[in-house]
Write a protein that holds these residues in place. Structure first.
Motif, PDB file in Angstrom:
ATOM      1  N   HIS A 217       0.919  -1.231   0.109  1.00  0.00           N
ATOM      2  CA  HIS A 217      -0.005   0.136   0.121  1.00  0.00           C
ATOM      3  C   HIS A 217       0.921   1.298  -0.013  1.00  0.00           C
ATOM      4  O   HIS A 217       0.704   2.320  -0.548  1.00  0.00           O
ATOM      5  CB  HIS A 217      -0.769  -0.009   1.367  1.00  0.00           C
ATOM      6  N   LYS A 218       1.914   1.298   0.668  1.00  0.00           N
ATOM      7  CA  LYS A 218       2.899   2.610   0.787  1.00  0.00           C
ATOM      8  C   LYS A 218       3.484   2.444  -0.683  1.00  0.00           C
ATOM      9  O   LYS A 218       3.700   3.571  -1.188  1.00  0.00           O
ATOM     10  CB  LYS A 218       4.200   2.316   1.747  1.00  0.00           C
ATOM     11  N   ILE A 219       3.931   1.611  -1.345  1.00  0.00           N
ATOM     12  CA  ILE A 219       4.557   1.422  -2.500  1.00  0.00           C
ATOM     13  C   ILE A 219       3.514   2.113  -3.460  1.00  0.00           C
ATOM     14  O   ILE A 219       3.847   3.379  -4.359  1.00  0.00           O
ATOM     15  CB  ILE A 219       5.042   0.291  -2.992  1.00  0.00           C
ATOM     16  N   ARG A 220       2.486   1.792  -3.474  1.00  0.00           N
ATOM     17  CA  ARG A 220       1.216   2.332  -4.479  1.00  0.00           C
ATOM     18  C   ARG A 220       0.923   3.747  -4.127  1.00  0.00           C
ATOM     19  O   ARG A 220       0.777   4.779  -4.883  1.00  0.00           O
ATOM     20  CB  ARG A 220       0.008   1.586  -4.163  1.00  0.00           C
ATOM     21  N   ALA A 221       1.127   4.269  -2.734  1.00  0.00           N
ATOM     22  CA  ALA A 221       0.812   5.662  -2.476  1.00  0.00           C
ATOM     23  C   ALA A 221       2.096   6.297  -3.192  1.00  0.00           C
ATOM     24  O   ALA A 221       1.680   7.669  -3.549  1.00  0.00           O
ATOM     25  CB  ALA A 221       0.965   5.781  -0.764  1.00  0.00           C
ATOM     26  N   TYR A 222       3.126   6.127  -2.910  1.00  0.00           N
ATOM     27  CA  TYR A 222       4.430   6.763  -3.624  1.00  0.00           C
ATOM     28  C   TYR A 222       4.193   6.920  -4.951  1.00  0.00           C
ATOM     29  O   TYR A 222       4.436   7.896  -5.839  1.00  0.00           O
ATOM     30  CB  TYR A 222       5.447   6.263  -3.333  1.00  0.00           C
ATOM     31  N   GLN A 223       3.674   5.915  -5.731  1.00  0.00           N
ATOM     32  CA  GLN A 223       3.291   5.759  -7.267  1.00  0.00           C
ATOM     33  C   GLN A 223       2.225   6.788  -7.589  1.00  0.00           C
ATOM     34  O   GLN A 223       2.515   7.548  -8.532  1.00  0.00           O
ATOM     35  CB  GLN A 223       3.171   4.422  -7.827  1.00  0.00           C
ATOM     36  N   SER A 224       1.287   6.979  -6.666  1.00  0.00           N
ATOM     37  CA  SER A 224       0.276   7.715  -6.873  1.00  0.00           C
ATOM     38  C   SER A 224       0.707   9.169  -6.854  1.00  0.00           C
ATOM     39  O   SER A 224       0.470   9.958  -7.636  1.00  0.00           O
ATOM     40  CB  SER A 224      -0.879   7.354  -6.159  1.00  0.00           C
ATOM     41  N   TYR A 225       1.588   9.362  -5.965  1.00  0.00           N
ATOM     42  CA  TYR A 225       2.075  10.575  -5.681  1.00  0.00           C
ATOM     43  C   TYR A 225       3.220  11.073  -6.753  1.00  0.00           C
ATOM     44  O   TYR A 225       3.084  12.364  -7.136  1.00  0.00           O
ATOM     45  CB  TYR A 225       2.884  10.801  -4.366  1.00  0.00           C
ATOM     46  N   ALA A 226       3.931  10.200  -7.329  1.00  0.00           N
ATOM     47  CA  ALA A 226       4.709  10.515  -8.403  1.00  0.00           C
ATOM     48  C   ALA A 226       4.057  10.830  -9.760  1.00  0.00           C
ATOM     49  O   ALA A 226       4.118  11.816 -10.461  1.00  0.00           O
ATOM     50  CB  ALA A 226       5.515   9.294  -8.640  1.00  0.00           C
ATOM     51  N   ALA A 227       2.671   9.958  -9.953  1.00  0.00           N
ATOM     52  CA  ALA A 227       1.971  10.446 -11.227  1.00  0.00           C
ATOM     53  C   ALA A 227       1.114  11.744 -10.884  1.00  0.00           C
ATOM     54  O   ALA A 227       0.782  12.267 -11.990  1.00  0.00           O
ATOM     55  CB  ALA A 227       0.860   9.267 -11.253  1.00  0.00           C
ATOM     56  N   SER A 228       0.917  12.467  -9.797  1.00  0.00           N
ATOM     57  CA  SER A 228       0.418  13.468  -9.633  1.00  0.00           C
ATOM     58  C   SER A 228       1.113  14.789 -10.105  1.00  0.00           C
ATOM     59  O   SER A 228       0.595  15.743 -10.541  1.00  0.00           O
ATOM     60  CB  SER A 228       0.083  13.737  -8.245  1.00  0.00           C
ATOM     61  N   GLY A 229       2.710  14.518 -10.267  1.00  0.00           N
ATOM     62  CA  GLY A 229       3.581  15.489 -10.743  1.00  0.00           C
ATOM     63  C   GLY A 229       3.840  16.760  -9.744  1.00  0.00           C
ATOM     64  O   GLY A 229       4.288  17.749 -10.194  1.00  0.00           O
ATOM     65  N   HIS A 230       3.291  16.689  -8.606  1.00  0.00           N
ATOM     66  CA  HIS A 230       3.404  17.660  -7.532  1.00  0.00           C
ATOM     67  C   HIS A 230       4.999  17.894  -7.125  1.00  0.00           C
ATOM     68  O   HIS A 230       5.193  19.089  -7.339  1.00  0.00           O
ATOM     69  CB  HIS A 230       2.616  17.463  -6.338  1.00  0.00           C
ATOM     70  N   GLU A 231       5.479  17.049  -6.834  1.00  0.00           N
ATOM     71  CA  GLU A 231       6.917  17.057  -6.490  1.00  0.00           C
ATOM     72  C   GLU A 231       7.872  17.545  -7.496  1.00  0.00           C
ATOM     73  O   GLU A 231       8.755  18.217  -7.156  1.00  0.00           O
ATOM     74  CB  GLU A 231       7.303  15.389  -6.017  1.00  0.00           C
ATOM     75  N   GLN A 232       7.471  16.982  -8.835  1.00  0.00           N
ATOM     76  CA  GLN A 232       8.265  17.192  -9.960  1.00  0.00           C
ATOM     77  C   GLN A 232       8.229  19.057 -10.238  1.00  0.00           C
ATOM     78  O   GLN A 232       8.991  19.554 -10.485  1.00  0.00           O
ATOM     79  CB  GLN A 232       8.210  16.389 -11.151  1.00  0.00           C
ATOM     80  N   ALA A 233       6.954  19.296 -10.111  1.00  0.00           N
ATOM     81  CA  ALA A 233       6.561  20.717 -10.250  1.00  0.00           C
ATOM     82  C   ALA A 233       7.404  21.661  -9.278  1.00  0.00           C
ATOM     83  O   ALA A 233       7.988  22.830  -9.517  1.00  0.00           O
ATOM     84  CB  ALA A 233       5.148  21.010 -10.184  1.00  0.00           C
ATOM     85  N   VAL A 234       7.585  21.166  -8.153  1.00  0.00           N
ATOM     86  CA  VAL A 234       8.178  22.017  -7.071  1.00  0.00           C
ATOM     87  C   VAL A 234       9.666  21.685  -6.805  1.00  0.00           C
ATOM     88  O   VAL A 234      10.364  22.912  -6.878  1.00  0.00           O
ATOM     89  CB  VAL A 234       7.580  21.620  -5.486  1.00  0.00           C
ATOM     90  N   GLU A 235      10.046  20.757  -6.994  1.00  0.00           N
ATOM     91  CA  GLU A 235      11.622  20.333  -6.974  1.00  0.00           C
ATOM     92  C   GLU A 235      12.084  19.878  -8.218  1.00  0.00           C
ATOM     93  O   GLU A 235      13.502  20.149  -8.315  1.00  0.00           O
ATOM     94  CB  GLU A 235      11.766  19.214  -6.012  1.00  0.00           C
ATOM     95  N   GLY A 236      11.403  19.902  -9.033  1.00  0.00           N
ATOM     96  CA  GLY A 236      11.956  19.186 -10.482  1.00  0.00           C
ATOM     97  C   GLY A 236      12.664  17.933 -10.674  1.00  0.00           C
ATOM     98  O   GLY A 236      13.421  17.544 -11.576  1.00  0.00           O
ATOM     99  N   VAL A 237      12.255  17.065  -9.684  1.00  0.00           N
ATOM    100  CA  VAL A 237      12.479  15.603  -9.410  1.00  0.00           C
ATOM    101  C   VAL A 237      11.742  14.936  -8.609  1.00  0.00           C
ATOM    102  O   VAL A 237      11.014  15.716  -7.561  1.00  0.00           O
ATOM    103  CB  VAL A 237      14.133  15.626  -9.119  1.00  0.00           C
ATOM    104  N   PHE A 238      11.530  13.697  -8.840  1.00  0.00           N
ATOM    105  CA  PHE A 238      10.758  12.901  -7.857  1.00  0.00           C
ATOM    106  C   PHE A 238      11.922  12.046  -7.230  1.00  0.00           C
ATOM    107  O   PHE A 238      12.568  11.231  -7.986  1.00  0.00           O
ATOM    108  CB  PHE A 238       9.901  12.050  -8.528  1.00  0.00           C
ATOM    109  N   PRO A 239      11.870  11.902  -5.798  1.00  0.00           N
ATOM    110  CA  PRO A 239      13.074  11.077  -5.191  1.00  0.00           C
ATOM    111  C   PRO A 239      12.508   9.441  -5.589  1.00  0.00           C
ATOM    112  O   PRO A 239      11.304   9.067  -5.567  1.00  0.00           O
ATOM    113  CB  PRO A 239      12.600  11.428  -3.620  1.00  0.00           C
ATOM    114  N   ARG A 240      13.517   8.665  -5.385  1.00  0.00           N
ATOM    115  CA  ARG A 240      13.762   7.337  -5.409  1.00  0.00           C
ATOM    116  C   ARG A 240      13.149   6.835  -3.699  1.00  0.00           C
ATOM    117  O   ARG A 240      13.589   7.728  -2.935  1.00  0.00           O
ATOM    118  CB  ARG A 240      14.653   6.526  -5.897  1.00  0.00           C
ATOM    119  N   VAL A 241      12.478   5.673  -3.594  1.00  0.00           N
ATOM    120  CA  VAL A 241      12.013   5.189  -2.163  1.00  0.00           C
ATOM    121  C   VAL A 241      13.165   4.185  -1.823  1.00  0.00           C
ATOM    122  O   VAL A 241      13.074   3.367  -2.411  1.00  0.00           O
ATOM    123  CB  VAL A 241      10.707   5.029  -2.274  1.00  0.00           C
TER     124      VAL A 241
END
Length: 298
Positions: A217-241
């Motif tokens: 469930h945690k992994i899928r939560a990170y995948q959903s967050y990555a798909a939202s593009g929010h982190e990439q818009a703010v930081e320009g990158v999505f961290p690996r877990v």
């Protein structure tokens, strides 16, 4: 008259000079804010820390006995000034003595740091004693941070940024417009010595208390967050877990959970808490690195 006289005697104390503490490494006393700048502020990200961890971070000069003595004295002064607090729970029980103390930043310490940073004093209250599981989990995260600082000081990597929870938590709007919160245990930004690429990581400290279904469930939560593009818009990158755990047996359980989630291996990796450097520096160039723009913390 007696009341007025006593009040007049107390009045100058309100405008007295800041409290002075003695730094064992300096021949002269230094002001409280300077002590906090060096001793406490770097540990604000450490919600809990043992004496040994603080000793490794701040007392590296002299013999082993000298380092331990200086650390004990400095921590005792900060506790007496109510800038640091000690948990009732000790590592190794009462027989461990002062070496078993677990330290946290006290409400007064938070207030002084806020004022030192130019903010407002604010209101902080002492929290209830945390559970044993929470203490062990938090100290495991603190140990990871100490290891990374030591590796940075040894020139094995450069630690550019570190956030503990809740500062590393992320919130975004889900597909239905609802607020969703992702709660990693930490955020790290690392760099190979002399390299120009930053490696971003969300950290999950695992002590074997969560079921594989929870991990998936945690992994899928990170995948959903990555798909939202929010982190990439703010930081320009999505961290690996990175899921970091304490045993090979548990690491195998985590790896099976990662493999069971479609594309889980592209985002997540598994390793041991005792050897984080074997996995943390490398990263997926496409999703977790960007051109360096931060300076080392140490």
């Amino acid at each position: 008259r007696l009341t007025q006289r006593l009040a007049a005697q107390r009045e100058p104390l309100r405008d007295a000079e800041p409290v002075l503490l003695v730094d064992d490494r300096e021949p002269e006393p230094r002001h409280l804010d300077a002590i906090l700048e060096q001793r406490v502020r770097p540990d604000r990200e450490l919600r809990l820390a043992t004496r040994q961890q603080l000793e490794r971070l701040h007392f590296r000069e002299g013999s082993t006995a000298t380092q331990a003595r200086r650390c004990r004295r400095a921590l005792q002064r900060l506790v007496e000034q109510r800038l640091l607090g000690r948990l009732e729970r000790r590592i190794g029980g009462v027989r461990a003595g002062s070496a078993g103390f677990i330290y946290c930043l006290a409400p007064k310490g938070y207030q002084v740091l806020n004022l030192h940073a130019g903010g407002t004093k604010g209101h902080y209250y002492r929290r209830p004693e945390p559970s044993r599981h929470l203490v062990e989990h938090t100290l495991a995260g603190s140990e990871l941070y100490v290891q990374l600082v030591e590796a940075s000081q040894q020139g094995r990597l450069e630690l550019l940024h570190y956030q503990s929870e809740p500062d590393c938590w992320r919130s975004y709007l889900g597909s239905g417009g609802q607020s969703v919160i992702v709660r990693p245990d930490g955020l790290l930004v690392l760099c190979q010595p002399g390299a120009d690429r930053e490696h971003w990581w969300f950290i999950e400290v695992d002590l074997g208390t969560e079921a594989p279904a929870t991990i998936r469930h945690k992994i899928r939560a990170y995948q959903s967050y990555a798909a939202s593009g929010h982190e990439q818009a703010v930081e320009g990158v999505f961290p690996r877990v990175a899921f970091l755990t304490s045993s090979e047996k548990r690491a195998a359980v985590l790896q099976r959970a990662v493999n069971a989630v479609p594309d889980g291996q592209a985002l997540c990796t598994v390793d041991l808490l005792d050897s984080p450097l074997s996995v943390l520096p490398p990263a997926n160039e496409q999703i977790s690195t960007k051109t360096r723009h931060l300076n080392p913390l140490t």
